[in-house]
Design an enzyme around this catalytic site. Sequence first.
Site, PDB file in Angstrom:
ATOM      1  N   PHE A 179      -1.614  -5.262  -0.482  1.00  0.00           N
ATOM      2  CA  PHE A 179      -0.206  -4.876  -0.592  1.00  0.00           C
ATOM      3  C   PHE A 179       0.282  -4.108   0.635  1.00  0.00           C
ATOM      4  O   PHE A 179       1.198  -3.304   0.554  1.00  0.00           O
ATOM      5  CB  PHE A 179       0.041  -4.066  -1.877  1.00  0.00           C
ATOM      6  CG  PHE A 179      -0.503  -4.722  -3.113  1.00  0.00           C
ATOM      7  CD1 PHE A 179       0.054  -5.910  -3.586  1.00  0.00           C
ATOM      8  CD2 PHE A 179      -1.600  -4.185  -3.775  1.00  0.00           C
ATOM      9  CE1 PHE A 179      -0.453  -6.529  -4.718  1.00  0.00           C
ATOM     10  CE2 PHE A 179      -2.110  -4.807  -4.902  1.00  0.00           C
ATOM     11  CZ  PHE A 179      -1.541  -5.982  -5.372  1.00  0.00           C
ATOM     12  N   ARG A 180      -0.379  -4.348   1.763  1.00  0.00           N
ATOM     13  CA  ARG A 180      -0.018  -3.722   3.042  1.00  0.00           C
ATOM     14  C   ARG A 180      -0.140  -2.202   3.015  1.00  0.00           C
ATOM     15  O   ARG A 180       0.502  -1.497   3.799  1.00  0.00           O
ATOM     16  CB  ARG A 180       1.389  -4.156   3.473  1.00  0.00           C
ATOM     17  CG  ARG A 180       1.545  -5.669   3.598  1.00  0.00           C
ATOM     18  CD  ARG A 180       2.813  -6.066   4.311  1.00  0.00           C
ATOM     19  NE  ARG A 180       2.796  -5.630   5.711  1.00  0.00           N
ATOM     20  CZ  ARG A 180       2.162  -6.263   6.697  1.00  0.00           C
ATOM     21  NH1 ARG A 180       1.445  -7.360   6.433  1.00  0.00           N
ATOM     22  NH2 ARG A 180       2.228  -5.811   7.920  1.00  0.00           N
TER      23      ARG A 180
END
Length: 203
Positions: A179-180
């Site tokens: 999710f970065r």
Amino acid sequence: MSENNDDFTAATEPFRLFADWLQDATQSELNDPNALALATVDESGMPNVRMVLLKGFDETGFVFYTNYESQKGREILSSHKAAMCFHWKSLRRQIRIRGIVEKVSDEEADAYYRSRPRGSRIGAWASKQSRPLESRFALEKAVAEYTARFAIGEIPRPDYWSGFRIRPTYIEFWHDRPFRLHDRLIFQRATPESPWTIQKFYP
């Protein structure tokens, strides 16, 4: 892999962590795990970037070799500053380094030059790196001329061919996360002789 997230977070100096990550890369990257993007800046302030190969490192810095009359050689000799970036896609890792650049010693350059394949040593003489080339034939002719000139015995290192050492003042370790929400661990110091400060950054 030799590095887990706990070890990443607990690192107290950058060179051991760099060595661990480079070792992991030698086992996972298909080609040139020591490849890096080298960034310099010209006299007008415009940046330049290109790929080179790391040829050595220790606690004094990171070493690569080039023609001092090349574009990157001239830019480094003018500013004495550079940045490099390693990216290992197979590991989802990146390391960014910035610092002051110095020349390696003649003894260090000679030792590395002697370790290169004979054809690469000839190429150092034949290539007028970063300057206009009128034709491929002109390059091949220069290679043939220097091959004949150095047909017997050792090939001396050209005075204009040597190495640079980046003495880092900034090293950032980046590790991809879902999710970065990546991990970023930053080592900074005011000068290459100063102690490191350590801080985590937001992704």
